[in-house]
Scaffold this motif. Structure first.
Motif, mmCIF file in Angstrom:
data_model
loop_
_atom_site.group_PDB
_atom_site.id
_atom_site.type_symbol
_atom_site.label_atom_id
_atom_site.label_comp_id
_atom_site.label_asym_id
_atom_site.label_seq_id
_atom_site.Cartn_x
_atom_site.Cartn_y
_atom_site.Cartn_z
ATOM 1 N N ASP A 1 61.587 -57.015 -58.188
ATOM 2 C CA ASP A 1 63.054 -57.065 -58.177
ATOM 3 C C ASP A 1 63.595 -56.804 -56.768
ATOM 4 O OD1 ASP A 1 63.623 -57.697 -60.803
ATOM 5 O OD2 ASP A 1 63.906 -55.625 -61.427
ATOM 6 N N GLU A 2 63.070 -55.767 -56.118
ATOM 7 C CA GLU A 2 63.544 -55.421 -54.779
ATOM 8 C C GLU A 2 63.288 -56.546 -53.785
ATOM 9 O OE1 GLU A 2 62.092 -51.684 -53.336
ATOM 10 O OE2 GLU A 2 63.237 -50.547 -54.801
ATOM 11 N N TYR A 3 62.071 -57.094 -53.787
ATOM 12 C CA TYR A 3 61.738 -58.166 -52.855
ATOM 13 C C TYR A 3 62.647 -59.377 -53.049
ATOM 14 C CZ TYR A 3 57.280 -55.931 -51.572
ATOM 15 O OH TYR A 3 56.306 -55.083 -51.113
ATOM 16 N N ILE A 4 62.865 -59.775 -54.295
ATOM 17 C CA ILE A 4 63.644 -60.983 -54.579
ATOM 18 C C ILE A 4 65.137 -60.741 -54.427
ATOM 19 C CG2 ILE A 4 64.273 -62.609 -56.413
ATOM 20 C CD1 ILE A 4 61.297 -62.453 -57.288
ATOM 21 N N LEU A 5 65.653 -59.667 -55.008
ATOM 22 C CA LEU A 5 67.096 -59.430 -54.982
ATOM 23 C C LEU A 5 67.599 -59.026 -53.599
ATOM 24 C CD1 LEU A 5 67.538 -57.619 -58.403
ATOM 25 C CD2 LEU A 5 67.782 -60.053 -57.877
ATOM 26 N N ASN A 6 66.811 -58.236 -52.869
ATOM 27 C CA ASN A 6 67.259 -57.804 -51.543
ATOM 28 C C ASN A 6 67.212 -58.916 -50.498
ATOM 29 O OD1 ASN A 6 67.850 -55.255 -52.457
ATOM 30 N ND2 ASN A 6 65.920 -54.368 -51.800
ATOM 31 N N THR A 7 66.578 -60.036 -50.828
ATOM 32 C CA THR A 7 66.569 -61.185 -49.916
ATOM 33 C C THR A 7 67.471 -62.306 -50.440
ATOM 34 O OG1 THR A 7 64.637 -62.197 -50.969
ATOM 35 C CG2 THR A 7 64.215 -60.677 -49.125
ATOM 36 N N ASP A 8 68.303 -61.995 -51.412
ATOM 37 C CA ASP A 8 69.207 -62.984 -52.030
ATOM 38 C C ASP A 8 68.463 -64.223 -52.517
ATOM 39 O OD1 ASP A 8 71.511 -61.435 -51.685
ATOM 40 O OD2 ASP A 8 71.763 -62.146 -49.632
ATOM 41 N N GLY A 9 67.249 -64.030 -53.010
ATOM 42 C CA GLY A 9 66.471 -65.135 -53.560
ATOM 43 C C GLY A 9 65.694 -65.920 -52.531
ATOM 44 N N ASN A 10 65.752 -65.517 -51.261
ATOM 45 C CA ASN A 10 64.980 -66.224 -50.234
ATOM 46 C C ASN A 10 63.487 -65.963 -50.372
ATOM 47 O OD1 ASN A 10 67.101 -67.561 -48.936
ATOM 48 N ND2 ASN A 10 67.637 -65.703 -47.840
ATOM 49 N N MET A 11 63.106 -64.859 -50.994
ATOM 50 C CA MET A 11 61.704 -64.614 -51.315
ATOM 51 C C MET A 11 61.419 -65.447 -52.552
ATOM 52 S SD MET A 11 59.062 -62.984 -50.263
ATOM 53 C CE MET A 11 59.903 -61.956 -49.085
ATOM 54 N N LYS A 12 60.596 -66.472 -52.429
ATOM 55 C CA LYS A 12 60.405 -67.444 -53.506
ATOM 56 C C LYS A 12 59.373 -67.045 -54.550
ATOM 57 C CE LYS A 12 63.463 -70.133 -51.802
ATOM 58 N NZ LYS A 12 64.796 -70.042 -52.324
ATOM 59 N N VAL B 1 79.481 -65.556 -65.111
ATOM 60 C CA VAL B 1 79.160 -65.343 -63.697
ATOM 61 C C VAL B 1 77.673 -65.613 -63.489
ATOM 62 C CG1 VAL B 1 79.087 -63.631 -61.842
ATOM 63 C CG2 VAL B 1 80.956 -63.588 -63.507
ATOM 64 N N GLN B 2 77.355 -66.360 -62.420
ATOM 65 C CA GLN B 2 75.962 -66.633 -62.098
ATOM 66 C C GLN B 2 75.342 -65.415 -61.414
ATOM 67 O OE1 GLN B 2 75.216 -69.885 -59.347
ATOM 68 N NE2 GLN B 2 73.596 -70.614 -60.691
ATOM 69 N N VAL B 3 74.209 -64.927 -61.969
ATOM 70 C CA VAL B 3 73.567 -63.702 -61.497
ATOM 71 C C VAL B 3 72.117 -64.010 -61.131
ATOM 72 C CG1 VAL B 3 72.896 -61.355 -62.149
ATOM 73 C CG2 VAL B 3 75.041 -62.299 -62.990
ATOM 74 N N LEU B 4 71.677 -63.481 -59.995
ATOM 75 C CA LEU B 4 70.289 -63.633 -59.566
ATOM 76 C C LEU B 4 69.439 -62.535 -60.194
ATOM 77 C CD1 LEU B 4 68.124 -64.894 -57.673
ATOM 78 C CD2 LEU B 4 68.887 -63.252 -55.938
ATOM 79 N N GLN B 5 68.255 -62.909 -60.691
ATOM 80 C CA GLN B 5 67.328 -61.917 -61.224
ATOM 81 C C GLN B 5 65.911 -62.355 -60.896
ATOM 82 O OE1 GLN B 5 68.011 -61.869 -65.451
ATOM 83 N NE2 GLN B 5 66.610 -63.538 -65.824
ATOM 84 N N ALA B 6 64.988 -61.421 -60.980
ATOM 85 C CA ALA B 6 63.569 -61.717 -60.819
ATOM 86 C C ALA B 6 62.995 -61.965 -62.207
ATOM 87 C CB ALA B 6 62.855 -60.561 -60.139
ATOM 88 N N ALA B 7 62.348 -63.095 -62.385
ATOM 89 C CA ALA B 7 61.805 -63.445 -63.693
ATOM 90 C C ALA B 7 60.305 -63.663 -63.581
ATOM 91 C CB ALA B 7 62.476 -64.708 -64.225
ATOM 92 N N ALA B 8 59.553 -63.105 -64.514
ATOM 93 C CA ALA B 8 58.107 -63.303 -64.536
ATOM 94 C C ALA B 8 57.823 -64.730 -64.988
ATOM 95 C CB ALA B 8 57.443 -62.292 -65.457
ATOM 96 N N ALA B 9 57.278 -65.542 -64.082
ATOM 97 C CA ALA B 9 56.965 -66.928 -64.391
ATOM 98 C C ALA B 9 55.600 -67.043 -65.064
ATOM 99 C CB ALA B 9 57.000 -67.765 -63.120
ATOM 100 N N ILE B 10 54.661 -66.213 -64.645
ATOM 101 C CA ILE B 10 53.332 -66.138 -65.241
ATOM 102 C C ILE B 10 53.073 -64.668 -65.508
ATOM 103 C CG2 ILE B 10 50.861 -66.530 -64.921
ATOM 104 C CD1 ILE B 10 51.600 -68.719 -62.919
#
Length: 80
Positions: A20-31, A60-69
């Protein structure tokens, strides 16, 4: 960008929070955040991949970290 996190079973409980921290703190730039969890004394390991995902909450569109695998078990080569 991508982060690879290697951990042992005791640290694995913190990995979803770290993703969550890696993805959200980079505004989704961490792919992708890939976490390998190695079990001591065993020939097994798991891995999980998190990716950024946009969802709509209350209009409202919200960014989240989602487990893909999620936690695929693989046998590791070698002697333990």
């Amino acid at each position: 960008g991508m982060v690879i996190e290697v951990c042992h079973s005791k640290k694995s409980a913190r990995v979803p929070h770290l993703a969550d921290e890696y993805i959200l703190n980079t505004d989704g730039n961490m792919k992708a955040v890939v976490a390998f969890n190695i079990y001591k004394g065993s020939k097994a390991a798991t891995f999980t991949v998190w990716r950024p995902e946009y969802v709509v909450e209350d209009g409202v569109q919200v960014l989240q970290a989602a487990a893909a695998i999620k936690s695929q078990v693989r046998l590791l080569p070698g002697q333990y």
